[in-house]
Write a protein that holds these residues in place. Sequence first.
Motif, PDB file in Angstrom:
ATOM      1  N   SER A 110       4.708   4.109   2.839  1.00 43.24           N
ATOM      2  CA  SER A 110       3.443   3.443   3.098  1.00 43.24           C
ATOM      3  C   SER A 110       3.661   2.155   3.896  1.00 43.24           C
ATOM      4  CB  SER A 110       2.741   3.120   1.768  1.00 43.24           C
ATOM      5  OG  SER A 110       1.599   2.338   1.972  1.00 43.24           O
ATOM      6  N   SER A 111       4.638   1.368   3.465  1.00 45.64           N
ATOM      7  CA  SER A 111       4.930   0.118   4.172  1.00 45.64           C
ATOM      8  C   SER A 111       5.465   0.376   5.574  1.00 45.64           C
ATOM      9  CB  SER A 111       5.941  -0.715   3.373  1.00 45.64           C
ATOM     10  OG  SER A 111       5.401  -1.115   2.140  1.00 45.64           O
ATOM     11  N   ILE A 112       6.293   1.406   5.723  1.00 46.07           N
ATOM     12  CA  ILE A 112       6.842   1.737   7.041  1.00 46.07           C
ATOM     13  C   ILE A 112       5.715   2.063   8.024  1.00 46.07           C
ATOM     14  CG2 ILE A 112       8.149   3.498   8.322  1.00 46.07           C
ATOM     15  CD1 ILE A 112      10.086   3.603   5.942  1.00 46.07           C
ATOM     16  N   LEU A 113       4.798   2.910   7.589  1.00 42.63           N
ATOM     17  CA  LEU A 113       3.672   3.275   8.450  1.00 42.63           C
ATOM     18  C   LEU A 113       2.824   2.052   8.787  1.00 42.63           C
ATOM     19  CD1 LEU A 113       2.289   6.665   7.068  1.00 42.63           C
ATOM     20  CD2 LEU A 113       2.936   6.172   9.428  1.00 42.63           C
ATOM     21  N   GLU A 135      -3.915 -10.592   7.473  1.00 44.41           N
ATOM     22  CA  GLU A 135      -4.167 -10.975   6.076  1.00 44.41           C
ATOM     23  C   GLU A 135      -4.615  -9.806   5.201  1.00 44.41           C
ATOM     24  OE1 GLU A 135      -5.067 -12.737   8.618  1.00 44.41           O
ATOM     25  OE2 GLU A 135      -4.202 -14.739   8.310  1.00 44.41           O
ATOM     26  N   ASN A 136      -5.264  -8.812   5.789  1.00 44.28           N
ATOM     27  CA  ASN A 136      -5.794  -7.703   4.997  1.00 44.28           C
ATOM     28  C   ASN A 136      -4.683  -6.714   4.667  1.00 44.28           C
ATOM     29  OD1 ASN A 136      -7.172  -5.420   3.962  1.00 44.28           O
ATOM     30  ND2 ASN A 136      -8.983  -5.885   5.198  1.00 44.28           N
ATOM     31  N   PRO A 137      -4.401  -6.452   3.388  1.00 46.15           N
ATOM     32  CA  PRO A 137      -3.317  -5.527   3.037  1.00 46.15           C
ATOM     33  C   PRO A 137      -3.676  -4.058   3.238  1.00 46.15           C
ATOM     34  CG  PRO A 137      -4.425  -6.260   1.047  1.00 46.15           C
ATOM     35  CD  PRO A 137      -5.050  -7.026   2.176  1.00 46.15           C
ATOM     36  N   ASN A 138      -4.937  -3.776   3.638  1.00 45.24           N
ATOM     37  CA  ASN A 138      -5.385  -2.392   3.761  1.00 45.24           C
ATOM     38  C   ASN A 138      -5.570  -1.923   5.197  1.00 45.24           C
ATOM     39  OD1 ASN A 138      -5.559  -2.142   0.910  1.00 45.24           O
ATOM     40  ND2 ASN A 138      -7.562  -3.133   0.955  1.00 45.24           N
ATOM     41  N   CYS A 139      -5.488  -2.824   6.153  1.00 46.76           N
ATOM     42  CA  CYS A 139      -5.643  -2.417   7.551  1.00 46.76           C
ATOM     43  C   CYS A 139      -5.108  -3.507   8.465  1.00 46.76           C
ATOM     44  CB  CYS A 139      -7.111  -2.120   7.895  1.00 46.76           C
ATOM     45  SG  CYS A 139      -8.180  -3.578   7.843  1.00 46.76           S
ATOM     46  N   ASP A 151     -10.661  -2.794  13.207  1.00 44.18           N
ATOM     47  CA  ASP A 151      -9.765  -2.603  12.069  1.00 44.18           C
ATOM     48  C   ASP A 151      -9.139  -1.218  12.154  1.00 44.18           C
ATOM     49  OD1 ASP A 151     -10.142  -5.080  10.900  1.00 44.18           O
ATOM     50  OD2 ASP A 151     -11.823  -4.409   9.665  1.00 44.18           O
ATOM     51  N   VAL A 152      -7.834  -1.147  11.888  1.00 43.11           N
ATOM     52  CA  VAL A 152      -7.111   0.122  11.987  1.00 43.11           C
ATOM     53  C   VAL A 152      -6.398   0.403  10.660  1.00 43.11           C
ATOM     54  CG1 VAL A 152      -5.427   1.477  13.285  1.00 43.11           C
ATOM     55  CG2 VAL A 152      -6.797  -0.276  14.459  1.00 43.11           C
ATOM     56  N   PRO A 153      -7.055   1.117   9.739  1.00 39.00           N
ATOM     57  CA  PRO A 153      -6.359   1.599   8.548  1.00 39.00           C
ATOM     58  C   PRO A 153      -5.550   2.846   8.894  1.00 39.00           C
ATOM     59  CG  PRO A 153      -8.652   2.271   8.485  1.00 39.00           C
ATOM     60  CD  PRO A 153      -8.484   1.455   9.739  1.00 39.00           C
ATOM     61  N   VAL A 154      -4.536   3.127   8.080  1.00 33.81           N
ATOM     62  CA  VAL A 154      -3.657   4.277   8.326  1.00 33.81           C
ATOM     63  C   VAL A 154      -3.749   5.241   7.146  1.00 33.81           C
ATOM     64  CG1 VAL A 154      -1.323   5.012   8.911  1.00 33.81           C
ATOM     65  CG2 VAL A 154      -2.110   2.730   9.579  1.00 33.81           C
ATOM     66  N   TYR A 155      -3.925   6.519   7.450  1.00 32.30           N
ATOM     67  CA  TYR A 155      -4.107   7.528   6.415  1.00 32.30           C
ATOM     68  C   TYR A 155      -3.086   8.641   6.557  1.00 32.30           C
ATOM     69  CZ  TYR A 155      -8.760   5.431   5.911  1.00 32.30           C
ATOM     70  OH  TYR A 155      -9.798   4.563   5.717  1.00 32.30           O
ATOM     71  N   SER A 156      -2.830   9.274   5.420  1.00 35.27           N
ATOM     72  CA  SER A 156      -2.040  10.499   5.411  1.00 35.27           C
ATOM     73  C   SER A 156      -2.919  11.614   4.861  1.00 35.27           C
ATOM     74  CB  SER A 156      -0.791  10.325   4.543  1.00 35.27           C
ATOM     75  OG  SER A 156       0.063  11.429   4.699  1.00 35.27           O
ATOM     76  N   HIS A 195     -10.454  16.557   1.698  1.00 35.22           N
ATOM     77  CA  HIS A 195      -9.791  16.225   0.439  1.00 35.22           C
ATOM     78  C   HIS A 195      -8.387  15.710   0.740  1.00 35.22           C
ATOM     79  CE1 HIS A 195      -8.110  20.182   1.323  1.00 35.22           C
ATOM     80  NE2 HIS A 195      -7.108  19.870   0.519  1.00 35.22           N
ATOM     81  N   GLY A 196      -7.778  15.089  -0.268  1.00 35.59           N
ATOM     82  CA  GLY A 196      -6.381  14.690  -0.163  1.00 35.59           C
ATOM     83  C   GLY A 196      -6.097  13.603   0.847  1.00 35.59           C
ATOM     84  N   VAL A 197      -7.038  12.665   1.032  1.00 28.59           N
ATOM     85  CA  VAL A 197      -6.845  11.587   2.007  1.00 28.59           C
ATOM     86  C   VAL A 197      -6.321  10.350   1.280  1.00 28.59           C
ATOM     87  CG1 VAL A 197      -7.951  10.100   3.717  1.00 28.59           C
ATOM     88  CG2 VAL A 197      -8.701  12.481   3.458  1.00 28.59           C
ATOM     89  N   LEU A 198      -5.170   9.854   1.718  1.00 29.46           N
ATOM     90  CA  LEU A 198      -4.570   8.657   1.133  1.00 29.46           C
ATOM     91  C   LEU A 198      -4.423   7.581   2.199  1.00 29.46           C
ATOM     92  CD1 LEU A 198      -1.690  10.255  -0.992  1.00 29.46           C
ATOM     93  CD2 LEU A 198      -3.945   9.511  -1.795  1.00 29.46           C
ATOM     94  N   MET A 199      -4.694   6.329   1.810  1.00 30.85           N
ATOM     95  CA  MET A 199      -4.598   5.216   2.751  1.00 30.85           C
ATOM     96  C   MET A 199      -3.346   4.393   2.466  1.00 30.85           C
ATOM     97  SD  MET A 199      -7.341   2.160   3.498  1.00 30.85           S
ATOM     98  CE  MET A 199      -7.058   1.367   1.913  1.00 30.85           C
ATOM     99  N   ALA A 200      -2.599   4.096   3.502  1.00 30.04           N
ATOM    100  CA  ALA A 200      -1.405   3.268   3.361  1.00 30.04           C
ATOM    101  C   ALA A 200      -1.801   1.799   3.230  1.00 30.04           C
ATOM    102  CB  ALA A 200      -0.499   3.448   4.579  1.00 30.04           C
ATOM    103  N   THR A 201      -1.139   1.107   2.298  1.00 32.95           N
ATOM    104  CA  THR A 201      -1.328  -0.334   2.177  1.00 32.95           C
ATOM    105  C   THR A 201      -0.026  -1.037   2.556  1.00 32.95           C
ATOM    106  OG1 THR A 201      -0.637  -0.486  -0.140  1.00 32.95           O
ATOM    107  CG2 THR A 201      -2.944   0.061   0.291  1.00 32.95           C
ATOM    108  N   LYS A 202      -0.144  -2.307   2.768  1.00 30.76           N
ATOM    109  CA  LYS A 202       1.017  -3.050   3.260  1.00 30.76           C
ATOM    110  C   LYS A 202       2.096  -3.200   2.190  1.00 30.76           C
ATOM    111  CE  LYS A 202       1.867  -7.009   6.270  1.00 30.76           C
ATOM    112  NZ  LYS A 202       1.218  -8.131   6.985  1.00 30.76           N
ATOM    113  N   THR A 203       1.683  -3.430   0.949  1.00 34.29           N
ATOM    114  CA  THR A 203       2.674  -3.701  -0.102  1.00 34.29           C
ATOM    115  C   THR A 203       2.410  -2.942  -1.398  1.00 34.29           C
ATOM    116  OG1 THR A 203       1.399  -5.642  -0.800  1.00 34.29           O
ATOM    117  CG2 THR A 203       3.170  -6.002   0.792  1.00 34.29           C
ATOM    118  N   ASN A 204       1.319  -2.203  -1.483  1.00 34.24           N
ATOM    119  CA  ASN A 204       0.948  -1.571  -2.752  1.00 34.24           C
ATOM    120  C   ASN A 204       0.911  -0.049  -2.679  1.00 34.24           C
ATOM    121  OD1 ASN A 204       0.548  -4.037  -4.236  1.00 34.24           O
ATOM    122  ND2 ASN A 204      -1.334  -4.325  -3.054  1.00 34.24           N
TER     123      ASN A 204
END
Length: 388
Positions: A110-113, A135-139, A151-156, A195-204
């Motif tokens: 998650s952090s790598i992405l 500052e935003n840990p989600n995007c 804003d650019v969030p990253v999903y798997s 279904h099955g969508v997960l969002m990468a966070t910076k540290t969590n």
Amino acid sequence: MQILNLHSLFSSTVHSDVFINNLSLPGDESQMMLDARTDIRTRLRDELPKRLREALEDAGAAPRPRFFTQGSWAYKTLNAPCKEPQQADLDDGTYLPFSYIESAPPSEMSSILFNAVEDILGELGVEKGWTLVTENPNCTRLEIDSDKHIDVPVYSIPDTEFALLTKAAVALESRGIAMDAAAAIDDNWDLMPTHGVLMATKTNGWRDSDPRPVKDWVNNEVGIKGEQLRRVMRYIKAWRDHQTWDPDKDPKSILLMVATAEAFDVSVHGHDDVALAKVCERLPEILRGKVINPVTLDRPTDKQEDLAARLDRDGIRDLLISRMENLSRCINHAIYECGDPEKACVILRSEFGIRLPNDPNRVVVESVKAVAPLATAAAKPVGDITAG
């Protein structure tokens, strides 16, 4: 009794200077955001596979990401900023297949992405003169102008779902369609994973976060209740933006949209002023209780999300309700009581700001049987619109 028909100040097929139009980004500013989105997508499509191979020390092929724009831009409730420091927001999700989660421990991956996207967009920002906000840990955010950001969030997503997106692009190429096949399937929500969508966070690590249900909910509500609902949602958001709130303590858009949909009266046709007045009459009582996120209604009661709970955490529930009650009184007075088009414009602009036209000549005085204002009666007879 005389009442004022104020509809053509809000929306009109005759006048272009109307509130709903004035809430929209000008064409050149909208195009600026779309051009920036294209630049971001192109850079991520070209660079992200390389960065992942380097980070994972993997010489094999890495997938090129796919993209879906989400948020208010996608479900057409975006308003232009009203005043500083507000900004127009475009959320553009970047999607990769699940198989990359398995290339490293989940939290590490998650952090790598996240960090790879942040590094790539930081470099792009330097080239374009945009500001990277981290500052935003989600995007990852790029401010492309003083009042605009992306804003650019990253999903798997499941490999099977990702394969469908790739297959669609290949099919377009095989048919010789004269366009970038990858771009052609971006934002085709019929192909969006269900279904099955997960969002990468910076540290969590990874979060279960799927943007599709909210968009589907908005579209379903508008499909059932009509485009007037979408306009009223935007009027309420514009009212919120015209008010002054402590930093980061304004009522959130999703709360206002869900509450507005609950308050909306489908029996009002054409009269945006009356439709808005009826919504504002009902909103205070709705906001006193729970406002359940509709995308969580199928969950057990203890797992449902109360969107209004944040009002208490931010200490603004009473303030919001008080201001909404005042808004209801003002709209009531402008329509049913003041009888003066000039005064009605002043009243409305005090609540919604100068983007609402100051054009008393456009206001129609209508004669109806004596009725009580909305605040003391549930339904009021209103004649057909005679102007606008």
